[in-house]
Design an enzyme around this catalytic site. Structure first.
Site, PDB file in Angstrom:
ATOM      1  N   GLU A  35       0.810  -1.128  -0.162  1.00  0.00           N
ATOM      2  CA  GLU A  35      -0.069  -0.083  -0.002  1.00  0.00           C
ATOM      3  C   GLU A  35       0.847   1.240  -0.187  1.00  0.00           C
ATOM      4  OE1 GLU A  35      -2.588   2.409   3.240  1.00  0.00           O
ATOM      5  OE2 GLU A  35      -2.765   0.131   3.299  1.00  0.00           O
ATOM      6  N   ARG A  39       0.927  10.212   0.181  1.00  0.00           N
ATOM      7  CA  ARG A  39       1.281  11.504   0.903  1.00  0.00           C
ATOM      8  C   ARG A  39       2.850  12.042   0.534  1.00  0.00           C
ATOM      9  NH1 ARG A  39       0.574   8.057   6.006  1.00  0.00           N
ATOM     10  NH2 ARG A  39       2.689   7.320   6.315  1.00  0.00           N
ATOM     11  N   LYS A 123     -10.921  -0.461   7.048  1.00  0.00           N
ATOM     12  CA  LYS A 123      -9.540  -0.180   7.712  1.00  0.00           C
ATOM     13  C   LYS A 123      -9.984   0.308   9.060  1.00  0.00           C
ATOM     14  CE  LYS A 123      -5.469   2.736   7.562  1.00  0.00           C
ATOM     15  NZ  LYS A 123      -4.687   3.431   6.556  1.00  0.00           N
TER      16      LYS A 123
END
Length: 195
Positions: A35, A39, A123
């Site tokens: 993943e 950012r 999540k």
């Protein structure tokens, strides 16, 4: 493509030249999933490079907070999208094009919103702050159709405890990215296999 892995490494690529060696270490450790967090300035490029270099790897984008980022990540080749919270626009877009979306939800209200959007895997982040496995078990009661990806607070010492719970879809985290990635992944696989 559905996730067949019980652990999802959260990977932060700060410089594009780190992409191949980082992903290669996951592959060498027999944990070919990543993943890549959205950012950093090079995240989109890292996903594109990772997907091209490792076509059999299950690469997605994390920290996706709006539809624009989701579109860019998927266009770069991301096979799944993860958010720290729930974004209705991201959920609807991913559903429309058939890409798995795992939003961060910790309250019953957020979970109900996710379910109303057709989501059945969420999540749970940050898991350690919001009560860990004990909280997940409490939330699973009223939401039996749900599976969880706890992220934040999982490591090699408690990974088995999380994975043993039937409502865990996978465990996310960056704990395997510290130190020797290949060795960490091998230890994770031993835990998964119950060795």
């Amino acid at each position: 493509m559905e996730n067949n892995y019980k652990v999802i490494p959260v990977v932060v690529i700060k410089q594009i030249e780190d992409t191949i060696p980082t992903l290669q270490a996951l592959v060498d450790g027999d944990l070919p999933v990543a993943e890549i967090t959205f950012r950093t300035a090079c995240a989109e490029e890292a996903i594109k490079l990772g997907v091209k270099t490792f076509p059999d790897m299950y690469i997605g984008a994390g920290t996706v907070i709006n539809k624009d980022q989701a579109v860019r990540a998927i266009n770069a080749g991301a096979k799944f999208i993860v958010s720290p919270g729930l974004s209705k626009e991201v959920a609807l877009y991913c559903k429309e094009i058939g890409v798995p979306y795992y939003p961060g939800c910790v309250t019953p209200t957020e979970i109900m919103e996710a379910i109303s959007l057709g989501i059945d895997v969420i999540k749970f982040f940050p898991a350690n702050v919001y009560g860990g496995l004990k909280a997940l078990k409490a939330l699973a009661g009223p939401f039996p159709q749900l599976k969880f990806i706890p992220t934040g607070g999982a490591d090699l010492t408690n990974l088995k405890e999380f994975l043993d719970y039937e409502k865990i879809y996978a465990v996310g985290g960056s704990f395997m990215m510290k130190g020797d990635i290949v060795e960490n992944c091998k230890k994770i696989n031993e835990i998964i296999k119950g060795e």
